[in-house]
Write a protein that holds these residues in place. Sequence first.
Motif, mmCIF file in Angstrom:
data_model
loop_
_atom_site.group_PDB
_atom_site.id
_atom_site.type_symbol
_atom_site.label_atom_id
_atom_site.label_comp_id
_atom_site.label_asym_id
_atom_site.label_seq_id
_atom_site.Cartn_x
_atom_site.Cartn_y
_atom_site.Cartn_z
ATOM 1 N N SER A 145 0.902 -0.998 0.009
ATOM 2 C CA SER A 145 -0.034 0.338 -0.026
ATOM 3 C C SER A 145 1.014 1.226 0.469
ATOM 4 N N ASN A 146 2.411 1.688 0.290
ATOM 5 C CA ASN A 146 3.053 2.299 0.370
ATOM 6 C C ASN A 146 3.325 2.573 -0.652
ATOM 7 N N GLY A 147 3.420 1.798 -1.839
ATOM 8 C CA GLY A 147 3.689 2.392 -3.399
ATOM 9 C C GLY A 147 4.814 1.292 -3.698
ATOM 10 N N PRO A 153 18.565 -11.263 -2.604
ATOM 11 C CA PRO A 153 19.360 -10.238 -1.815
ATOM 12 C C PRO A 153 17.937 -9.294 -0.720
ATOM 13 N N SER A 154 17.960 -9.553 0.180
ATOM 14 C CA SER A 154 17.421 -8.627 0.971
ATOM 15 C C SER A 154 16.561 -7.781 0.057
ATOM 16 N N GLY A 155 15.701 -7.866 0.460
ATOM 17 C CA GLY A 155 14.669 -7.377 -0.223
ATOM 18 C C GLY A 155 14.121 -7.023 -1.288
ATOM 19 N N ALA A 156 14.867 -8.228 -1.944
ATOM 20 C CA ALA A 156 13.971 -8.965 -3.684
ATOM 21 C C ALA A 156 12.846 -9.248 -3.282
#
Length: 230
Positions: A14-16, A38-41
């Motif tokens: 929801s934050n885009g 990677p982290s955040g992938a």
Amino acid sequence: MSIIKLSNVTKKYSNGTTALRNISLEIEPGEFTYIVGPSGAGKSTFIKLLYRELKVDTGSGHVAQYDLEKLRHRDVPMLRRAVGVVFQDYKLLPKKTVFENIAYAMEVIGKNPREIKKRVNEVLDLVGLKHKIRSFPNELSGGEQQRVAIARSIANSPKVLIADEPTGNLDPENSWEIMNLLEKINLSGTTILMATHNSQIVNTLKHRVIAIENGRIVRDQEEGDYGYDD
Ligand code: ADP
Ligand code: ADP
């Protein structure tokens, strides 16, 4: 017929933040697949879609016989019965004993006390922790807690077992013990999907490797390598 299939799936928070872009894949029954990247992938987001912790925005897919788009809210528990989940931080209920933690997963789907007692003993035997049946989670080591979590995840004999960094908080010895269990569960026919940052495990215990970067599948390899430096 694939046991997991996603077609052109996207997921935006929801934050885009777009966490997954146009993901398509098929996994056959009985496969063991690592999810790396990677982290955040987008690995955790991907996993959450599969047990309906999150809903897909666009695209379609199924896990076992459950359609991820059309599944009604009240049918989510049925999906969760077909899919066992194991987390990095175990997520055992702290005020319940080992027995109660595993029994609870079976009570919610209406199993009777006799069946529950028998199955709890069976799965604890499988993970080598029958002697801890009356212990509370805080009386167990990390490795033992993860073994209880695995016992709980398979109590209802799921077709698919999903593990999100199951060895992330464990030392190498305990990590290998967890992998031995997952191998054993896989050899009994359960499809396994495991997100991991553990290059040693991926490079040693060879299985299919799917790499996600920036929300996209960038590699899908039979008997693949970990492929990153960390
Ligand atoms: P890891 O997957 O490496 O263990 P996390 O899952 O904690 O790490 O976070 C991965 C990334 O996702 C981080 O960049 C973190 O800031 C972001 N993140 C996690 N949860 C949220 C959230 N609720 N809102 C926004 N960003 C989040
Ligand atoms: P990974 O598991 O590979 O570390 P995640 O699936 O946790 O990656 O995160 C993918 C992307 O989505 C990251 O950019 C992260 O910051 C973002 N993200 C994760 N959870 C949330 C959330 N609840 N709200 C907003 N953004 C999130």
